[in-house]
Design a protein around this motif. Structure first.
Motif, PDB file in Angstrom:
ATOM      1  N   LEU A   1       0.829  -1.201   0.000  1.00  0.00           N
ATOM      2  CA  LEU A   1       0.000   0.000   0.000  1.00  0.00           C
ATOM      3  C   LEU A   1       0.872   1.263   0.000  1.00  0.00           C
ATOM      4  CD1 LEU A   1      -2.918   0.979   0.137  1.00  0.00           C
ATOM      5  CD2 LEU A   1      -2.763   0.929   2.618  1.00  0.00           C
ATOM      6  N   ALA A   2       1.960   1.220   0.782  1.00  0.00           N
ATOM      7  CA  ALA A   2       2.851   2.386   0.853  1.00  0.00           C
ATOM      8  C   ALA A   2       3.479   2.657  -0.517  1.00  0.00           C
ATOM      9  CB  ALA A   2       3.943   2.140   1.895  1.00  0.00           C
ATOM     10  N   SER A   3       3.868   1.573  -1.211  1.00  0.00           N
ATOM     11  CA  SER A   3       4.479   1.769  -2.535  1.00  0.00           C
ATOM     12  C   SER A   3       3.452   2.339  -3.507  1.00  0.00           C
ATOM     13  CB  SER A   3       5.073   0.457  -3.060  1.00  0.00           C
ATOM     14  OG  SER A   3       4.045  -0.401  -3.438  1.00  0.00           O
ATOM     15  N   PHE A   4       2.211   1.901  -3.339  1.00  0.00           N
ATOM     16  CA  PHE A   4       1.134   2.431  -4.186  1.00  0.00           C
ATOM     17  C   PHE A   4       0.955   3.928  -3.959  1.00  0.00           C
ATOM     18  CE2 PHE A   4      -3.368   3.581  -3.300  1.00  0.00           C
ATOM     19  CZ  PHE A   4      -3.776   3.837  -4.599  1.00  0.00           C
ATOM     20  N   VAL A   5       0.926   4.311  -2.689  1.00  0.00           N
ATOM     21  CA  VAL A   5       0.755   5.736  -2.364  1.00  0.00           C
ATOM     22  C   VAL A   5       1.936   6.545  -2.909  1.00  0.00           C
ATOM     23  CG1 VAL A   5       0.603   7.406  -0.461  1.00  0.00           C
ATOM     24  CG2 VAL A   5      -0.719   5.294  -0.372  1.00  0.00           C
TER      25      VAL A   5
ATOM     26  N   LEU B   1       4.122  10.453  -6.739  1.00  0.00           N
ATOM     27  CA  LEU B   1       5.118  10.838  -7.759  1.00  0.00           C
ATOM     28  C   LEU B   1       4.451  11.175  -9.094  1.00  0.00           C
ATOM     29  CD1 LEU B   1       8.003   8.301  -7.064  1.00  0.00           C
ATOM     30  CD2 LEU B   1       8.097  10.791  -6.867  1.00  0.00           C
ATOM     31  N   THR B   2       3.461  10.374  -9.469  1.00  0.00           N
ATOM     32  CA  THR B   2       2.764  10.628 -10.736  1.00  0.00           C
ATOM     33  C   THR B   2       2.054  11.981 -10.689  1.00  0.00           C
ATOM     34  OG1 THR B   2       2.425   8.268 -10.877  1.00  0.00           O
ATOM     35  CG2 THR B   2       1.171   9.605 -12.421  1.00  0.00           C
ATOM     36  N   LEU B   3       1.432  12.268  -9.554  1.00  0.00           N
ATOM     37  CA  LEU B   3       0.747  13.562  -9.405  1.00  0.00           C
ATOM     38  C   LEU B   3       1.748  14.713  -9.542  1.00  0.00           C
ATOM     39  CD1 LEU B   3      -1.907  13.193  -6.544  1.00  0.00           C
ATOM     40  CD2 LEU B   3      -2.210  13.030  -9.010  1.00  0.00           C
ATOM     41  N   LEU B   4       2.925  14.551  -8.903  1.00  0.00           N
ATOM     42  CA  LEU B   4       3.955  15.597  -8.976  1.00  0.00           C
ATOM     43  C   LEU B   4       4.411  15.813 -10.424  1.00  0.00           C
ATOM     44  CD1 LEU B   4       6.187  14.886  -5.830  1.00  0.00           C
ATOM     45  CD2 LEU B   4       4.723  16.875  -6.242  1.00  0.00           C
ATOM     46  N   LEU B   5       4.592  14.708 -11.141  1.00  0.00           N
ATOM     47  CA  LEU B   5       5.028  14.796 -12.543  1.00  0.00           C
ATOM     48  C   LEU B   5       4.014  15.567 -13.385  1.00  0.00           C
ATOM     49  CD1 LEU B   5       6.532  11.276 -13.335  1.00  0.00           C
ATOM     50  CD2 LEU B   5       7.641  13.483 -13.643  1.00  0.00           C
ATOM     51  N   TRP B   6       2.745  15.179 -13.219  1.00  0.00           N
ATOM     52  CA  TRP B   6       1.702  15.859 -13.989  1.00  0.00           C
ATOM     53  C   TRP B   6       1.600  17.344 -13.597  1.00  0.00           C
ATOM     54  CZ3 TRP B   6      -0.270  14.885 -18.423  1.00  0.00           C
ATOM     55  CH2 TRP B   6      -0.429  13.568 -18.869  1.00  0.00           C
ATOM     56  N   ARG B   7       1.772  17.593 -12.303  1.00  0.00           N
ATOM     57  CA  ARG B   7       1.706  18.981 -11.824  1.00  0.00           C
ATOM     58  C   ARG B   7       2.802  19.812 -12.488  1.00  0.00           C
ATOM     59  NH1 ARG B   7      -1.066  22.605 -11.013  1.00  0.00           N
ATOM     60  NH2 ARG B   7      -0.802  24.162  -9.402  1.00  0.00           N
TER      61      ARG B   7
ATOM     62  N   ALA C   1      -8.322   6.709 -11.259  1.00  0.00           N
ATOM     63  CA  ALA C   1      -7.587   5.721 -12.056  1.00  0.00           C
ATOM     64  C   ALA C   1      -6.604   4.951 -11.179  1.00  0.00           C
ATOM     65  CB  ALA C   1      -6.846   6.411 -13.201  1.00  0.00           C
ATOM     66  N   PHE C   2      -5.944   5.648 -10.273  1.00  0.00           N
ATOM     67  CA  PHE C   2      -4.989   4.966  -9.389  1.00  0.00           C
ATOM     68  C   PHE C   2      -5.698   4.001  -8.449  1.00  0.00           C
ATOM     69  CE2 PHE C   2      -0.464   5.491  -9.114  1.00  0.00           C
ATOM     70  CZ  PHE C   2      -0.221   6.289 -10.211  1.00  0.00           C
ATOM     71  N   GLY C   3      -6.817   4.464  -7.911  1.00  0.00           N
ATOM     72  CA  GLY C   3      -7.595   3.594  -7.019  1.00  0.00           C
ATOM     73  C   GLY C   3      -8.032   2.335  -7.740  1.00  0.00           C
ATOM     74  N   LEU C   4      -8.575   2.511  -8.942  1.00  0.00           N
ATOM     75  CA  LEU C   4      -9.019   1.360  -9.732  1.00  0.00           C
ATOM     76  C   LEU C   4      -7.837   0.458 -10.092  1.00  0.00           C
ATOM     77  CD1 LEU C   4     -11.547   2.923 -12.280  1.00  0.00           C
ATOM     78  CD2 LEU C   4     -11.995   1.079 -10.669  1.00  0.00           C
ATOM     79  N   GLY C   5      -6.756   1.081 -10.500  1.00  0.00           N
ATOM     80  CA  GLY C   5      -5.575   0.328 -10.917  1.00  0.00           C
ATOM     81  C   GLY C   5      -5.045  -0.546  -9.792  1.00  0.00           C
ATOM     82  N   TYR C   6      -5.039   0.020  -8.575  1.00  0.00           N
ATOM     83  CA  TYR C   6      -4.521  -0.761  -7.437  1.00  0.00           C
ATOM     84  C   TYR C   6      -5.479  -1.899  -7.097  1.00  0.00           C
ATOM     85  CZ  TYR C   6      -2.613  -1.975  -2.908  1.00  0.00           C
ATOM     86  OH  TYR C   6      -2.072  -2.653  -1.861  1.00  0.00           O
ATOM     87  N   ALA C   7      -6.780  -1.576  -7.065  1.00  0.00           N
ATOM     88  CA  ALA C   7      -7.760  -2.602  -6.684  1.00  0.00           C
ATOM     89  C   ALA C   7      -7.789  -3.744  -7.694  1.00  0.00           C
ATOM     90  CB  ALA C   7      -9.146  -1.972  -6.571  1.00  0.00           C
ATOM     91  N   LEU C   8      -7.592  -3.421  -8.955  1.00  0.00           N
ATOM     92  CA  LEU C   8      -7.722  -4.456  -9.992  1.00  0.00           C
ATOM     93  C   LEU C   8      -6.399  -5.122 -10.359  1.00  0.00           C
ATOM     94  CD1 LEU C   8     -10.346  -2.782 -12.343  1.00  0.00           C
ATOM     95  CD2 LEU C   8     -10.710  -4.619 -10.709  1.00  0.00           C
ATOM     96  N   GLU C   9      -5.324  -4.734  -9.718  1.00  0.00           N
ATOM     97  CA  GLU C   9      -4.050  -5.395  -9.995  1.00  0.00           C
ATOM     98  C   GLU C   9      -3.972  -6.621  -9.086  1.00  0.00           C
ATOM     99  OE1 GLU C   9      -2.216  -4.507 -12.537  1.00  0.00           O
ATOM    100  OE2 GLU C   9      -0.777  -6.102 -12.178  1.00  0.00           O
TER     101      GLU C   9
ATOM    102  N   ALA D   1      -6.870   4.596   2.168  1.00  0.00           N
ATOM    103  CA  ALA D   1      -5.879   5.582   1.718  1.00  0.00           C
ATOM    104  C   ALA D   1      -6.583   6.862   1.277  1.00  0.00           C
ATOM    105  CB  ALA D   1      -5.049   5.007   0.579  1.00  0.00           C
ATOM    106  N   ALA D   2      -7.711   6.706   0.549  1.00  0.00           N
ATOM    107  CA  ALA D   2      -8.449   7.886   0.077  1.00  0.00           C
ATOM    108  C   ALA D   2      -8.962   8.692   1.268  1.00  0.00           C
ATOM    109  CB  ALA D   2      -9.597   7.445  -0.818  1.00  0.00           C
ATOM    110  N   GLY D   3      -9.429   7.953   2.289  1.00  0.00           N
ATOM    111  CA  GLY D   3      -9.923   8.622   3.493  1.00  0.00           C
ATOM    112  C   GLY D   3      -8.819   9.434   4.165  1.00  0.00           C
ATOM    113  N   LEU D   4      -7.610   8.840   4.233  1.00  0.00           N
ATOM    114  CA  LEU D   4      -6.490   9.519   4.882  1.00  0.00           C
ATOM    115  C   LEU D   4      -6.018  10.731   4.085  1.00  0.00           C
ATOM    116  CD1 LEU D   4      -4.436   6.381   6.034  1.00  0.00           C
ATOM    117  CD2 LEU D   4      -5.756   7.940   7.475  1.00  0.00           C
ATOM    118  N   LEU D   5      -6.115  10.613   2.731  1.00  0.00           N
ATOM    119  CA  LEU D   5      -5.585  11.679   1.874  1.00  0.00           C
ATOM    120  C   LEU D   5      -6.658  12.675   1.448  1.00  0.00           C
ATOM    121  CD1 LEU D   5      -3.301   9.467  -0.411  1.00  0.00           C
ATOM    122  CD2 LEU D   5      -2.566  10.925   1.478  1.00  0.00           C
ATOM    123  N   TRP D   6      -7.830  12.545   2.032  1.00  0.00           N
ATOM    124  CA  TRP D   6      -8.997  13.329   1.580  1.00  0.00           C
ATOM    125  C   TRP D   6      -8.708  14.835   1.543  1.00  0.00           C
ATOM    126  CZ3 TRP D   6     -12.866  11.345  -0.912  1.00  0.00           C
ATOM    127  CH2 TRP D   6     -14.004  12.095  -1.142  1.00  0.00           C
ATOM    128  N   HIS D   7      -8.032  15.337   2.570  1.00  0.00           N
ATOM    129  CA  HIS D   7      -7.788  16.785   2.667  1.00  0.00           C
ATOM    130  C   HIS D   7      -6.939  17.306   1.526  1.00  0.00           C
ATOM    131  CE1 HIS D   7      -9.812  17.718   6.320  1.00  0.00           C
ATOM    132  NE2 HIS D   7      -9.248  16.696   6.922  1.00  0.00           N
TER     133      HIS D   7
END
Lengths: 340, 269
Positions: B34-38, B43-49, B72-80, B127-133
C-alpha cells in the motif's frame, strides 16, 4: 463385484528437452533444442473391483505416478480406454473429483498461508460433505493422526510429517469411494506411518473405500493391500494377490546363525559345499555370522544338522524374505534382462 | 441445475474468504504494498503537476486531470490482483492440485482474484480517506442510472482484467517461464489502460491502439463513467464494449486452457 477402475491398453508419452551442458549449451538451447519422446506408460491394462486395495509398485520412473494422474483425470492419456467409477477421468474430471480422494505426497493440497482447519472447512463446502459425515471423518482423522494440536497452526509452520498427516486427512474428509494415495507416507516417522496406515485401514473398513496406493515403503503395501501391481518402465510386470507375489518371487527363506567363535576361511569354503549338497546356499559368511538361503522347507532338517555339526552356534533364527528384498531382487533381474 | 449453481456459488464464497485470509496473513507485506502504491501515486501527481505548471496546454483542466488520476490509481490498485499463483502453478506442476478440486479451475482463480481485488479496494478506500484533505473536489457521479452503470462497469472491468490475466498467464504452458509474458501484460496495461494518463490525452499516434485494445476498459472506461466524463449516450456503448471484451476473452481463455490441458505434461511424483 462392481468394477471401480477399468484400464485397457493405457499409453502416455512425455516429451523431454535435452539440454547441452554448460554456458555454451544454454546459448545453443536458445536457437535449437533436442527433444526426445519418453514413453511413460506402454499399454497398461488392469481392473480394480470396488473395495479392493491395490499397491502399485515399481522403480523410480516406472510410471506409477503417471498412471495415478491418468486415473484421476489430471493427465490426458495418449491412447487407451480408461473408466473410473463409470467416468472417463480426463473428460469428466470434476464429476469424478467429488468421488475420489487424492494425495500426491510431493504436492500438498493444504493452503500454505492459513490454518489447517480452514482447508478442512473449504473442502467440506467444495466436496459438499454432509455435516454428520464431516463430523465423523474429521473426528476419525484427528484421533488416528493426532491432528488436534495442528488444526489451528498455519500450514507453513508445520513440519513435513505434520503436513503429510494433515494432507492425508484432507483427502479422506468426504469419505471418497476411491482413495488414490501417491506416496502418502513420505517424510513420516515410524509412528506416524503406522498412524497413516491405521487411518487407511479404518476408512476401508468403515466406508468400503477402494484403495490405490503407490509407495517406496513396502510395509505400507503389506499392511494395507491384498493385491500388488508391479510396473516396470511403463509396462505391467506382475498383477495378482500379495500372497501369490510373495509365493512366486519369495521362494527363498533364510537361516541366520550367530557363532560363538570366528569361522576360519577354509572351513567356510567346505561348509558352503556341504550346504549346497542339502539344498542350501551360503549367502553370507563373516567371521561370526553365517546366513544360509534355502527354497524348500524339507531342506531345513538336513541343513540344520550340517550347521550343528560344523559350527559352534550361539543363536539361530529363521527369516522369511521380506517384500523389500523380493522387490529389490525383481528390479535387479529386470535391470540384468534389459542389459542383455 | 439451480442446486448446482448454488453449490458452486457457495464454494466460490468460501474460496473468496480463504483467499482474503491468505492475504491478511501477511499484514506487513500488505502495508508495504500500500505504501508503494501511495508513493507511486504521489510521484505521478507531482510529474503531472510539473507538466501543467510549465505552461503546457492540455485538453483537460488540472482539476479534472487530478480527479481522473485519483480514480484511475484507485481502480488500478484494486484491480491489480494476483494471478501469479496460477502462472506459477502451471510452471511447477502445482496445477495438478487445482485440477483435483471439484470446482472449475477458472472459477477457483476468479474467486481468488476477486477477493484480492475487494481487499485492495478496501485499502484504497482507507488511503483515500487519509488523503482526503489533499485531494479536494473528488466528486463522483450521484444520479442513480449512472451509479448503476458504474457498478456494472466495475464488475465488467474486474472480469476483463481477470480474463486478460488468465490468458497471459497461460503463456507459461508454452514458454515454461511466465515472467516475460506477465511483464508484457503489465507494460501493455500500464501504457494503454489509462492508469497513468487518460486516453483522451494520448498522442494521436497511440490513440488508435488504445481504442483498439481492451486495456482501456479496465481503468479509463470506469473512471470516465465515475467522473461523468462521458458524452451523452456513450455509456451504453462503453458498457457493451466492456462486456464484449470481458466475456469474449474469458471464453477464449477457457478454450485455450482446455486445449493446453490436453497437452500438459505434469511430470514427477
Amino acid at each position: 463385484m462392481t468394477i471401480a477402475i477399468q484400464v485397457n491398453d493405457l499409453r502416455k508419452t512425455y516429451v523431454q528437452n535435452i539440454k547441452a551442458p554448460g554456458l555454451l549449451g544454454a546459448l545453443q538451447g536458445i536457437f535449437w533444442q533436442q527433444r526426445r519422446q519418453v514413453p511413460a506408460l506402454k499399454g497398461l491394462s488392469f481392473s480394480v473391483n470396488e473395495g479392493e486395495a491395490v499397491g502399485l509398485i515399481g522403480e523410480n520412473g516406472a510410471g506409477k505416478s503417471t498412471a495415478m494422474k491418468c486415473l484421476t483425470g489430471i493427465l490426458r492419456p495418449a491412447s487407451g480406454d480408461l473408466r473410473v467409477l463409470g467416468h472417463e477421468p480426463w473428460r469428466e474430471r470434476r464429476a469424478l473429483a467429488r468421488k475420489i480422494g487424492v494425495v500426491f505426497g510431493q504436492r500438498p493440497q493444504l493452503i500454505w498461508d492459513i490454518a489447517v482447519r480452514e482447508t478442512f472447512n473449504l473442502n467440506r463446502v467444495m466436496y459438499r460433505v454432509e455435516p454428520a459425515l464431516f463430523a465423523e471423518t474429521s473426528a476419525l482423522c484427528a484421533r488416528l493422526l493426532e491432528l488436534g494440536p495442528l488444526m489451528d497452526v498455519p500450514v507453513r509452520q508445520l513440519s513435513l510429517g505434520q503436513r503429510m498427516r494433515c494432507d492425508l486427512a484432507c483427502a479422506m474428509l468426504h469419505a471418497p469411494r476411491i482413495a488414490f494415495l501417491d506416496e502418502p507416507t513420505i517424510g513420516l516417522d515410524v509412528l506416524a506411518k503406522e498412524q497413516a496406515r491405521q487411518l487407511i485401514k479404518t476408512m476401508r473398513r468403515r466406508f468400503g473405500t477402494t484403495l490405490i496406493l503407490t509407495t517406496h515403503d513396502l510395509k505400507d503395501i503389506s499392511d494395507t493391500c491384498q493385491r500388488v501391481v508391479v510396473l516396470d518402465k511403463g509396462s505391467l510386470l506382475f498383477d495378482g494377490a500379495l500372497l501369490d507375489f510373495e509365493a512366486r518371487y519369495a521362494r527363498e527363506a533364510r537361516m541366520v546363525v550367530d557363532l560363538d567363535a570366528p569361522l576360519a576361511l577354509a572351513k567356510r569354503r567346505s561348509l558352503g559345499a556341504r550346504l549346497k549338497r542339502h539344498g542350501g546356499r551360503l549367502l553370507k559368511s563373516v567371521p561370526q555370522k553365517v546366513v544360509v538361503a534355502y527354497e524348500k522347507a524339507s531342506s531345513i532338517q538336513a541343513l540344520t544338522r550340517v550347521l550343528l555339526a560344523s559350527l559352534r552356534i550361539a543363536d539361530m533364527t529363521f527369516e522369511k524374505t521380506d517384500m523389500e528384498t523380493i522387490v529389490r531382487g525383481l528390479y535387479a533381474k529386470q535391470v540384468a534382462r534389459r542389459a542383455r | 441445475m439451480l442446486a448446482e449453481l448454488r453449490a458452486q456459488l457457495r464454494a466460490g464464497g468460501m474460496l473468496f474468504a480463504r483467499s482474503t485470509q491468505r492475504r491478511l496473513a501477511y499484514p506487513v507485506g500488505a502495508l508495504i504494498d500500500l505504501a508503494s502504491f501511495v508513493a507511486i501515486f504521489g510521484l505521478t501527481l507531482l510529474l503531472w503537476r510539473a507538466v501543467v505548471s510549465q505552461g503546457n496546454s492540455l485538453p483537460m483542466a488540472w482539476s479534472e486531470l487530478l480527479r481522473y488520476l485519483c480514480v484511475a490509481f484507485g481502480l488500478g490498485y484494486a484491480l491489480e490482483f494476483g494471478i501469479y499463483p496460477f502462472q506459477q502453478s502451471i510452471r511447477t506442476g502445482g496445477i495438478a492440485i487445482d485440477l483435483l478440486r471439484p470446482v472449475p479451475v477458472t472459477w477457483l482463480h476468479l474467486c481468488n482474484c476477486l477477493s484480492w481485488g475487494a481487499l485492495q479496494a478496501v485499502y484504497v478506500a482507507i488511503a483515500a480517506g487519509l488523503l482526503w484533505h489533499w485531494i479536494p473536489d473528488l466528486r463522483v457521479v450521484t444520479d442513480l442510472p449512472t451509479v448503476l452503470a458504474l457498478l456494472v462497469s466495475l464488475c465488467l472491468a474486474a472480469l476483463l482484467q481477470f480474463s486478460i490475466f488468465f490468458l497471459f498467464a497461460q503463456g507459461s504452458f508454452i514458454t515454461q517461464f511466465g515472467y516475460g509474458i506477465l511483464y508484457t501484460r503489465l507494460s501493455l496495461h500500464q501504457v494503454f489502460s489509462g492508469a497513468f494518463a487518460p486516453v483522451a490525452l494520448f498522442p494521436e499516434s497511440l490513440k488508435p491502439w488504445a481504442l483498439a485494445l481492451p486495456f482501456r476498459h479496465v481503468i479509463d472506461t470506469p473512471a470516465r463513467i465515475a467522473l461523468g466524463m462521458t458524452a451523452p449516450g456513450e455509456i451504453p456503448i462503453l458498457l457493451a464494449q466492456q462486456a464484449a471484451w470481458g466475456l469474449g476473452l474469458f471464453l477464449l481463455g477457457q478454450l485455450i486452457f482446455d486445449h493446453f490441458l490436453g497437452k500438459a505434461q505434469i511430470q514427477g511424483g
